[in-house]
Every structure is written in structure tokens, then in C-alpha cells.
Design a protein around this motif. Structure first.
Motif, PDB file in Angstrom:
ATOM      1  N   MET A 102      -1.507  -5.171   6.179  1.00  0.00           N
ATOM      2  CA  MET A 102      -2.634  -4.233   6.235  1.00  0.00           C
ATOM      3  C   MET A 102      -3.274  -4.028   4.872  1.00  0.00           C
ATOM      4  O   MET A 102      -2.620  -4.127   3.840  1.00  0.00           O
ATOM      5  N   GLU A 103      -4.564  -3.713   4.917  1.00  0.00           N
ATOM      6  CA  GLU A 103      -5.308  -3.396   3.702  1.00  0.00           C
ATOM      7  C   GLU A 103      -6.336  -2.317   4.021  1.00  0.00           C
ATOM      8  O   GLU A 103      -7.119  -2.459   4.963  1.00  0.00           O
ATOM      9  N   VAL A 104      -6.313  -1.226   3.261  1.00  0.00           N
ATOM     10  CA  VAL A 104      -7.329  -0.189   3.411  1.00  0.00           C
ATOM     11  C   VAL A 104      -8.547  -0.651   2.619  1.00  0.00           C
ATOM     12  O   VAL A 104      -8.519  -0.731   1.398  1.00  0.00           O
ATOM     13  N   VAL A 105      -9.614  -0.963   3.346  1.00  0.00           N
ATOM     14  CA  VAL A 105     -10.802  -1.541   2.703  1.00  0.00           C
ATOM     15  C   VAL A 105     -11.838  -0.491   2.337  1.00  0.00           C
ATOM     16  O   VAL A 105     -12.804  -0.790   1.627  1.00  0.00           O
ATOM     17  N   ALA A 138      -5.689   9.793   0.912  1.00  0.00           N
ATOM     18  CA  ALA A 138      -4.799   9.174  -0.064  1.00  0.00           C
ATOM     19  C   ALA A 138      -3.433   8.870   0.543  1.00  0.00           C
ATOM     20  O   ALA A 138      -2.873   7.780   0.344  1.00  0.00           O
ATOM     21  N   GLY A 139      -2.891   9.821   1.296  1.00  0.00           N
ATOM     22  CA  GLY A 139      -1.576   9.629   1.895  1.00  0.00           C
ATOM     23  C   GLY A 139      -1.547   8.496   2.902  1.00  0.00           C
ATOM     24  O   GLY A 139      -0.658   7.636   2.859  1.00  0.00           O
ATOM     25  N   PHE A 140      -2.522   8.496   3.814  1.00  0.00           N
ATOM     26  CA  PHE A 140      -2.585   7.416   4.793  1.00  0.00           C
ATOM     27  C   PHE A 140      -2.830   6.077   4.103  1.00  0.00           C
ATOM     28  O   PHE A 140      -2.293   5.040   4.511  1.00  0.00           O
ATOM     29  N   GLY A 141      -3.647   6.096   3.072  1.00  0.00           N
ATOM     30  CA  GLY A 141      -3.934   4.865   2.338  1.00  0.00           C
ATOM     31  C   GLY A 141      -2.692   4.274   1.699  1.00  0.00           C
ATOM     32  O   GLY A 141      -2.465   3.056   1.762  1.00  0.00           O
ATOM     33  N   LEU A 142      -1.861   5.118   1.084  1.00  0.00           N
ATOM     34  CA  LEU A 142      -0.624   4.640   0.462  1.00  0.00           C
ATOM     35  C   LEU A 142       0.303   4.010   1.495  1.00  0.00           C
ATOM     36  O   LEU A 142       0.904   2.958   1.254  1.00  0.00           O
ATOM     37  N   ILE A 143       0.417   4.658   2.632  1.00  0.00           N
ATOM     38  CA  ILE A 143       1.302   4.145   3.689  1.00  0.00           C
ATOM     39  C   ILE A 143       0.820   2.792   4.208  1.00  0.00           C
ATOM     40  O   ILE A 143       1.599   1.833   4.327  1.00  0.00           O
ATOM     41  N   LEU A 144      -0.470   2.693   4.494  1.00  0.00           N
ATOM     42  CA  LEU A 144      -0.982   1.463   5.084  1.00  0.00           C
ATOM     43  C   LEU A 144      -1.058   0.322   4.083  1.00  0.00           C
ATOM     44  O   LEU A 144      -0.784  -0.835   4.423  1.00  0.00           O
ATOM     45  N   ASN A 145      -1.423   0.605   2.850  1.00  0.00           N
ATOM     46  CA  ASN A 145      -1.489  -0.447   1.844  1.00  0.00           C
ATOM     47  C   ASN A 145      -0.107  -0.996   1.507  1.00  0.00           C
ATOM     48  O   ASN A 145       0.008  -2.107   0.961  1.00  0.00           O
ATOM     49  N   ALA A 146       0.938  -0.230   1.815  1.00  0.00           N
ATOM     50  CA  ALA A 146       2.305  -0.688   1.562  1.00  0.00           C
ATOM     51  C   ALA A 146       2.778  -1.666   2.633  1.00  0.00           C
ATOM     52  O   ALA A 146       3.807  -2.333   2.466  1.00  0.00           O
TER      53      ALA A 146
END
Length: 228
Positions: free
Chosen positions: A27-30, A15-23
Motif C-alpha cells: 500500500m501507498e498513501v498517495v 497522519a495515523g491512518f497514513g502511518l499504518i497504511l504506508n507501513a
């Protein structure tokens, strides 16, 4: 847009890495995966540009998952580790990973790392790289060094010097300063060195340099560099 898959057995890290990368605007966490088996399946299904890969996961660990993903997809794998606990990172790199991150990495460093690996470059954290290699290359396998040393014979003297500095975790700019040449010249040396040694990236070059004995842990850098 860079497509990223996050493989980690801990919900909070995903969840944490996803929030950072999606911001990030580029980048998009697929997808996410809680174990190695699912990471392989999702990498094949989603065809991401980069996979953030934890080392210790159930069903199939990050090393085995990395090997299969690198062999069957075009995704770049960036290993996630607590470092002090995960002595398996070296094996993951040999399995095809393009580098590794510590899990306490800053958010800006995480985004930069994903971009770096996606661009086809290797990610070497200098402080962690030397310690990792000291732990895992101190006792190379019997008979490995002579075989790898023979491969180094194809390199010019300057390419060997470049390989030594790459193995010590220096950036192209730092290598250029050490050798008193331009960054463009360094990039040319690195490219030719990788081609001659049939290596995919700088991480593999680091492994070869230590395994062959070209670079020895604790060895001083003095006298390694020529001028001009």
C-alpha cells in the motif's frame, strides 16, 4: 501496489491512518484531503484505488464527496465514522460507498479493510451493520418496499436465502455453513443475486434487503435456512 487517498478534517486521523497504511508492503498513501471538495479534486487527479472518507467535513461532507467520487472515478470509497455520532453513514452507502469502518479500528483490520474493498468486495462490520440498519431502515420511505419487493421476484429461493444471510452480515464461510454448501457455491449465489438485482456489491444488497422488508430488524434467523 494499492494507492490510497485519506480524506478527514482531523490532522491526527490522517497522519495515523497514513502511518499504518504506508507501513504495509502493498500500500501507498498517495494523498490527503481535509475536506470534501479537496477529496473530490484529489480523487480525480490521483485516481487512487481506495478513498478513506470521513463523514463530517467542511465545505462538502463525506456523503456528497462519496457520490461524486463514485460517479466520476473508479475509486472504491470506504467511509470512516465514529458510528454513534454519524447517522449519515447509511446515506453514504447509498451514495456508492463500498462499506464503512469505525475510527477505533485496529491497524490490522484497517489494512484488511482496504485490501477487501480494493478487491471489489464490500466491507460489512456485522456488529455495527445491524445497529446502523435498525436506526436507519426502521421506517423506510413510503412506497419503497413494494417496488423493491418486486425486484426480489427474479431470485431463486436459495438466492433469497443467501441475500438474507448477507444482510445479516455473515461471511461467505458462515453462509456456506448455514446452508450446508461449499463457499464456491455461495460465491455463485451471491454473484447471480447481485446481477439479477442490478446491484454493485454486498452493501447495496444489505440496503435492499432491509428496505424491501425481506429482512426485518430483530427478526430471528431460525427457519430462514433450508438444508442441503
Amino acid at each position: 501496489m494499492l494507492r490510497v487517498l485519506i480524506a478527514d478534517d482531523q490532522d491526527l486521523f490522517r497522519a495515523g491512518f497514513g502511518l499504518i497504511l504506508n507501513a504495509q508492503p502493498d500500500m501507498e498513501v498517495v494523498g490527503e484531503a481535509p475536506d470534501g471538495e479537496e477529496a473530490i479534486a484529489e480523487a480525480r487527479r490521483l485516481q487512487p484505488d481506495v478513498v478513506l472518507m470521513d463523514v463530517r467535513m467542511p465545505r462538502k461532507n463525506g456523503i456528497e464527496a462519496t457520490k461524486e467520487i463514485c460517479a466520476t472515478t473508479t475509486a472504491k470509497v470506504l467511509v470512516l465514522t465514529m458510528f454513534d455520532l454519524d447517522e449519515y453513514v447509511y446515506d453514504a452507502i447509498r451514495a456508492g460507498a463500498s462499506g464503512f469502518l469505525l475510527k477505533d479500528i485496529r491497524r490490522d483490520e484497517l489494512a484488511h479493510a482496504v485490501r477487501t474493498v480494493a478487491a471489489g468486495e464490500a466491507l460489512l462490520a456485522p456488529a455495527a451493520t445491524r445497529r446502523l440498519l435498525e436506526d436507519l431502515v426502521r421506517k423506510p420511505a413510503h412506497g419503497v418496499a413494494p417496488r423493491l419487493a418486486a425486484r426480489l421476484g427474479a431470485l431463486t429461493e436459495r438466492e433469497r436465502e443467501t441475500l438474507k444471510l448477507v444482510a445479516r452480515g455473515l461471511s461467505n464461510a458462515e453462509i456456506a455453513a448455514a446452508l450446508v454448501v461449499t463457499e464456491h457455491t455461495v460465491k455463485t449465489h451471491v454473484s447471480r443475486m447481485l446481477t439479477k438485482l442490478d446491484l454493485r456489491d454486498r452493501v447495496q444488497a444489505v440496503v435492499l434487503a432491509y428496505e424491501s422488508g425481506l429482512v426485518v430488524t430483530g427478526e430471528s434467523d431460525s427457519g430462514d435456512h433450508a438444508r442441503g
